[in-house]
Scaffold this motif. Structure first.
Motif, PDB file in Angstrom:
ATOM      1  N   MET A 262      56.779  79.770 -13.296  1.00 14.47           N
ATOM      2  CA  MET A 262      56.115  79.587 -12.001  1.00 14.47           C
ATOM      3  C   MET A 262      57.117  79.040 -10.978  1.00 14.47           C
ATOM      4  O   MET A 262      57.134  79.456  -9.812  1.00 14.47           O
ATOM      5  N   THR A 263      57.953  78.097 -11.416  1.00 20.91           N
ATOM      6  CA  THR A 263      59.000  77.560 -10.534  1.00 20.91           C
ATOM      7  C   THR A 263      59.953  78.678 -10.117  1.00 20.91           C
ATOM      8  O   THR A 263      60.287  78.814  -8.933  1.00 20.91           O
ATOM      9  N   ASP A 264      60.375  79.487 -11.109  1.00 20.09           N
ATOM     10  CA  ASP A 264      61.291  80.602 -10.807  1.00 20.09           C
ATOM     11  C   ASP A 264      60.651  81.589  -9.827  1.00 20.09           C
ATOM     12  O   ASP A 264      61.304  82.080  -8.910  1.00 20.09           O
ATOM     13  N   LEU A 265      59.352  81.855 -10.042  1.00 19.23           N
ATOM     14  CA  LEU A 265      58.640  82.776  -9.144  1.00 19.23           C
ATOM     15  C   LEU A 265      58.634  82.221  -7.711  1.00 19.23           C
ATOM     16  O   LEU A 265      58.850  82.961  -6.745  1.00 19.23           O
ATOM     17  N   ALA A 266      58.413  80.904  -7.582  1.00 16.88           N
ATOM     18  CA  ALA A 266      58.383  80.290  -6.242  1.00 16.88           C
ATOM     19  C   ALA A 266      59.743  80.412  -5.559  1.00 16.88           C
ATOM     20  O   ALA A 266      59.827  80.754  -4.374  1.00 16.88           O
ATOM     21  N   ILE A 267      60.809  80.171  -6.316  1.00 15.78           N
ATOM     22  CA  ILE A 267      62.164  80.220  -5.743  1.00 15.78           C
ATOM     23  C   ILE A 267      62.506  81.665  -5.328  1.00 15.78           C
ATOM     24  O   ILE A 267      62.996  81.923  -4.225  1.00 15.78           O
ATOM     25  N   ARG A 268      62.187  82.593  -6.225  1.00 12.46           N
ATOM     26  CA  ARG A 268      62.476  84.009  -5.947  1.00 12.46           C
ATOM     27  C   ARG A 268      61.663  84.501  -4.736  1.00 12.46           C
ATOM     28  O   ARG A 268      62.182  85.155  -3.837  1.00 12.46           O
ATOM     29  N   THR A 269      60.391  84.133  -4.728  1.00 15.32           N
ATOM     30  CA  THR A 269      59.515  84.582  -3.637  1.00 15.32           C
ATOM     31  C   THR A 269      59.978  84.007  -2.303  1.00 15.32           C
ATOM     32  O   THR A 269      59.981  84.700  -1.283  1.00 15.32           O
ATOM     33  N   ALA A 270      60.378  82.742  -2.295  1.00 14.49           N
ATOM     34  CA  ALA A 270      60.855  82.120  -1.056  1.00 14.49           C
ATOM     35  C   ALA A 270      62.043  82.905  -0.502  1.00 14.49           C
ATOM     36  O   ALA A 270      62.136  83.152   0.702  1.00 14.49           O
ATOM     37  N   ASN A 271      62.946  83.328  -1.410  1.00 16.43           N
ATOM     38  CA  ASN A 271      64.096  84.143  -0.993  1.00 16.43           C
ATOM     39  C   ASN A 271      63.642  85.458  -0.391  1.00 16.43           C
ATOM     40  O   ASN A 271      64.131  85.882   0.653  1.00 16.43           O
ATOM     41  N   GLU A 272      62.681  86.093  -1.072  1.00  9.60           N
ATOM     42  CA  GLU A 272      62.222  87.414  -0.623  1.00  9.60           C
ATOM     43  C   GLU A 272      61.566  87.360   0.758  1.00  9.60           C
ATOM     44  O   GLU A 272      61.698  88.279   1.545  1.00  9.60           O
ATOM     45  N   VAL A 273      60.832  86.281   1.032  1.00  9.95           N
ATOM     46  CA  VAL A 273      60.120  86.225   2.317  1.00  9.95           C
ATOM     47  C   VAL A 273      60.840  85.334   3.334  1.00  9.95           C
ATOM     48  O   VAL A 273      60.298  85.014   4.387  1.00  9.95           O
ATOM     49  N   ALA A 274      62.080  84.931   2.984  1.00  4.46           N
ATOM     50  CA  ALA A 274      62.942  84.146   3.891  1.00  4.46           C
ATOM     51  C   ALA A 274      62.291  82.842   4.347  1.00  4.46           C
ATOM     52  O   ALA A 274      62.354  82.473   5.513  1.00  4.46           O
ATOM     53  N   VAL A 275      61.654  82.141   3.391  1.00  7.13           N
ATOM     54  CA  VAL A 275      61.182  80.777   3.667  1.00  7.13           C
ATOM     55  C   VAL A 275      62.206  79.813   3.059  1.00  7.13           C
ATOM     56  O   VAL A 275      62.495  79.903   1.864  1.00  7.13           O
ATOM     57  N   PRO A 276      62.791  78.932   3.872  1.00  6.53           N
ATOM     58  CA  PRO A 276      63.767  77.993   3.310  1.00  6.53           C
ATOM     59  C   PRO A 276      63.055  76.996   2.386  1.00  6.53           C
ATOM     60  O   PRO A 276      61.922  76.597   2.681  1.00  6.53           O
ATOM     61  N   ILE A 277      63.674  76.659   1.270  1.00  7.09           N
ATOM     62  CA  ILE A 277      63.041  75.677   0.379  1.00  7.09           C
ATOM     63  C   ILE A 277      64.037  74.588   0.002  1.00  7.09           C
ATOM     64  O   ILE A 277      65.246  74.749   0.152  1.00  7.09           O
ATOM     65  N   GLN A 278      63.501  73.484  -0.485  1.00  6.46           N
ATOM     66  CA  GLN A 278      64.289  72.396  -1.033  1.00  6.46           C
ATOM     67  C   GLN A 278      63.783  72.209  -2.464  1.00  6.46           C
ATOM     68  O   GLN A 278      62.635  72.519  -2.753  1.00  6.46           O
ATOM     69  N   LEU A 279      64.661  71.731  -3.354  1.00 10.05           N
ATOM     70  CA  LEU A 279      64.255  71.549  -4.751  1.00 10.05           C
ATOM     71  C   LEU A 279      64.134  70.065  -5.067  1.00 10.05           C
ATOM     72  O   LEU A 279      65.001  69.271  -4.706  1.00 10.05           O
ATOM     73  N   GLU A 280      63.051  69.689  -5.730  1.00  7.65           N
ATOM     74  CA  GLU A 280      62.876  68.296  -6.160  1.00  7.65           C
ATOM     75  C   GLU A 280      62.800  68.265  -7.682  1.00  7.65           C
ATOM     76  O   GLU A 280      61.872  68.822  -8.272  1.00  7.65           O
ATOM     77  N   VAL A 281      63.773  67.622  -8.298  1.00 10.65           N
ATOM     78  CA  VAL A 281      63.734  67.475  -9.751  1.00 10.65           C
ATOM     79  C   VAL A 281      62.763  66.359 -10.099  1.00 10.65           C
ATOM     80  O   VAL A 281      62.879  65.244  -9.594  1.00 10.65           O
ATOM     81  N   MET A 282      61.788  66.692 -10.914  1.00 11.42           N
ATOM     82  CA  MET A 282      60.814  65.711 -11.388  1.00 11.42           C
ATOM     83  C   MET A 282      60.972  65.661 -12.900  1.00 11.42           C
ATOM     84  O   MET A 282      60.517  66.563 -13.609  1.00 11.42           O
ATOM     85  N   ALA A 283      61.601  64.616 -13.384  1.00 13.85           N
ATOM     86  CA  ALA A 283      62.000  64.601 -14.792  1.00 13.85           C
ATOM     87  C   ALA A 283      60.830  64.360 -15.739  1.00 13.85           C
ATOM     88  O   ALA A 283      60.912  64.658 -16.929  1.00 13.85           O
ATOM     89  N   GLY A 284      59.737  63.809 -15.224  1.00 14.29           N
ATOM     90  CA  GLY A 284      58.580  63.538 -16.087  1.00 14.29           C
ATOM     91  C   GLY A 284      57.291  63.905 -15.379  1.00 14.29           C
ATOM     92  O   GLY A 284      57.157  64.997 -14.842  1.00 14.29           O
ATOM     93  N   HIS A 285      56.350  62.976 -15.343  1.00 16.77           N
ATOM     94  CA  HIS A 285      55.079  63.139 -14.624  1.00 16.77           C
ATOM     95  C   HIS A 285      55.404  63.325 -13.135  1.00 16.77           C
ATOM     96  O   HIS A 285      56.151  62.536 -12.565  1.00 16.77           O
ATOM     97  N   SER A 286      54.838  64.366 -12.526  1.00 18.11           N
ATOM     98  CA  SER A 286      55.153  64.626 -11.114  1.00 18.11           C
ATOM     99  C   SER A 286      54.452  63.639 -10.184  1.00 18.11           C
ATOM    100  O   SER A 286      54.741  63.609  -8.990  1.00 18.11           O
ATOM    101  N   GLY A 287      53.514  62.853 -10.713  1.00 23.73           N
ATOM    102  CA  GLY A 287      52.761  61.929  -9.857  1.00 23.73           C
ATOM    103  C   GLY A 287      51.776  62.662  -8.965  1.00 23.73           C
ATOM    104  O   GLY A 287      51.314  62.131  -7.965  1.00 23.73           O
ATOM    105  N   THR A 288      51.469  63.901  -9.326  1.00 19.47           N
ATOM    106  CA  THR A 288      50.528  64.701  -8.529  1.00 19.47           C
ATOM    107  C   THR A 288      49.425  65.232  -9.456  1.00 19.47           C
ATOM    108  O   THR A 288      49.491  65.071 -10.678  1.00 19.47           O
ATOM    109  N   ASN A 289      48.473  65.920  -8.863  1.00 21.19           N
ATOM    110  CA  ASN A 289      47.430  66.576  -9.651  1.00 21.19           C
ATOM    111  C   ASN A 289      48.000  67.640 -10.578  1.00 21.19           C
ATOM    112  O   ASN A 289      47.318  68.110 -11.486  1.00 21.19           O
ATOM    113  N   GLY A 290      49.250  68.032 -10.340  1.00 18.94           N
ATOM    114  CA  GLY A 290      49.900  69.025 -11.196  1.00 18.94           C
ATOM    115  C   GLY A 290      49.828  68.641 -12.666  1.00 18.94           C
ATOM    116  O   GLY A 290      49.715  69.499 -13.545  1.00 18.94           O
TER     117      GLY A 290
END
Ligand SMILES: [Zn+2]
Length: 345
Positions: A262-290
């Motif tokens: 899913m992460t790879d899909l997001a990165i690839r899709t952002a490239n395809e539709v020219a949306v700039p992205i930033q990457l956040e490494v979350m080594a454990g619990h993301s602290g979100t509903n995720g």
């Protein structure tokens, strides 16, 4: 859709965790014109579905939480309210703050603050803990006891307003700004042929537990989830490795709380539709509903997508409108690419 207007509608509503009804009602009204069906569940989540019309379609659930941090009255002393926090409230933020006390009808209060002239020397260099703070509502003890039942929630008093030409400032931008990006995503997908049934979740109780998302995911049984929440925006004094530029685009989470493809899909899709992205490494619990979405039932492929936001958990949270638009563009493009047979479930 005017995103700033939608944000104002949500941020002028109050809804600390467990008391989301007013903001949930506003969220439902905003969502209804965009979906086939919208309902509120028993824990207070707002859920909408837009069906793609294809048999046995897979389900994509996009989540943003509607609740905000707050305070809750624990006692009254000399007419002043004692309290604890609902969610992660920073005590340094509190003295001098204006609050809305959520009685029916609501009343105003201020967190008492000691003038510097009479402040004890020992208190001058320390943040007072919540246990030493009081809320002044301008009442004596009997009147306050009558007006404010123990257990009454309180929130920061604020709406939202523009800051410069690109940024918006206000309370509860965490995470109502992301809910607005979900509305915008559905708008962008209008008239598009999807292979998934699209579920939009405005979740309850994220700031205390994530239990809203947990219940909704159990009920919906999604095939894919995206938790959309805020992350730390960059300021001159902030740590570079834990903060992200406002105006730099959506932030894609990378780590075990996210499903790699899913992460790879997001990165690839952002490239395809020219949306700039930033990457956040979350080594454990993301602290979100995720977290709760990923571990629902036998596990759900999950992505965490974040919007950079300055001054998280304060009444002056600040974000960039263009980042909101780009989060929506990326989510819409991801939705268009999901649901095919070759998805790696
Ligand atoms: Zn949040």
């Amino acid at each position: 859709m005017d995103m700033q207007h939608a944000l104002e509608r949500l941020c002028t509503k109050n809804g600390p965790s467990g008391f989301e009804a007013p903001v949930a009602e506003a969220a439902k009204a905003l969502l209804e014109p965009l979906m086939d069906e919208v309902w509120t569940d028993r824990i207070g989540n707002v859920i909408g579905i837009r069906r793609c019309g294809k048999p046995r379609a897979k389900k994509l659930l996009l989540d943003a939480h509607l609740d905000e941090i707050g305070l809750i009255v624990t006692g009254i002393e000399g007419g002043f309210l004692r309290f604890q926090s609902i969610g992660g409230v920073d005590p340094r933020m509190l003295p001098g703050r204006e609050l809305t006390v959520l009685t029916d009808p609501p009343i105003l209060g201020v967190v008492a603050t000691m003038p510097p002239h009479v402040c004890h020397q020992k208190d001058k260099d320390r943040a007072l803990p919540l246990s030493e703070l009081y809320v002044d509502i301008g009442m004596d003890q009997p009147t306050a006891e009558q007006a404010v039942p123990i257990g009454t929630p309180m929130v920061f008093r604020a709406g939202s307003f523009p800051l410069g030409s690109r940024e918006i400032c206000g309370k509860s931008m965490d995470d109502r700004s992301c809910f607005v990006t979900l509305l915008r995503t559905v708008e962008l997908l209008q008239g598009k042929d999807l292979d998934v049934d699209l579920y939009i979740l405005g979740s309850a109780r994220e700031e205390i537990s994530g239990s809203g998302a947990q219940c909704a995911a159990f009920a919906v049984e999604p095939d894919y989830c995206v938790a959309v929440d805020v992350t730390h925006g960059r300021t001159p004094d902030g740590p570079k490795d834990m903060s992200f530029a406002l105006g730099g685009g959506p932030v894609v989470g990378v780590g075990p709380n996210m499903t790699r493809w899913m992460t790879d899909l997001a990165i690839r899709t952002a490239n395809e539709v020219a949306v700039p992205i930033q990457l956040e490494v979350m080594a454990g619990h993301s602290g979100t509903n995720g977290w709760y979405l990923q571990i629902c039932r036998e596990g759900v492929p999950t992505l965490v997508l974040s919007l950079p936001l300055k001054y998280m958990h304060s009444p002056i949270e600040v974000l960039d409108r263009q980042d909101m638009e780009q989060v929506a563009q990326l989510l819409a493009a991801i939705a268009e690419r999901l649901g095919r047979e070759d998805d790696r479930l």
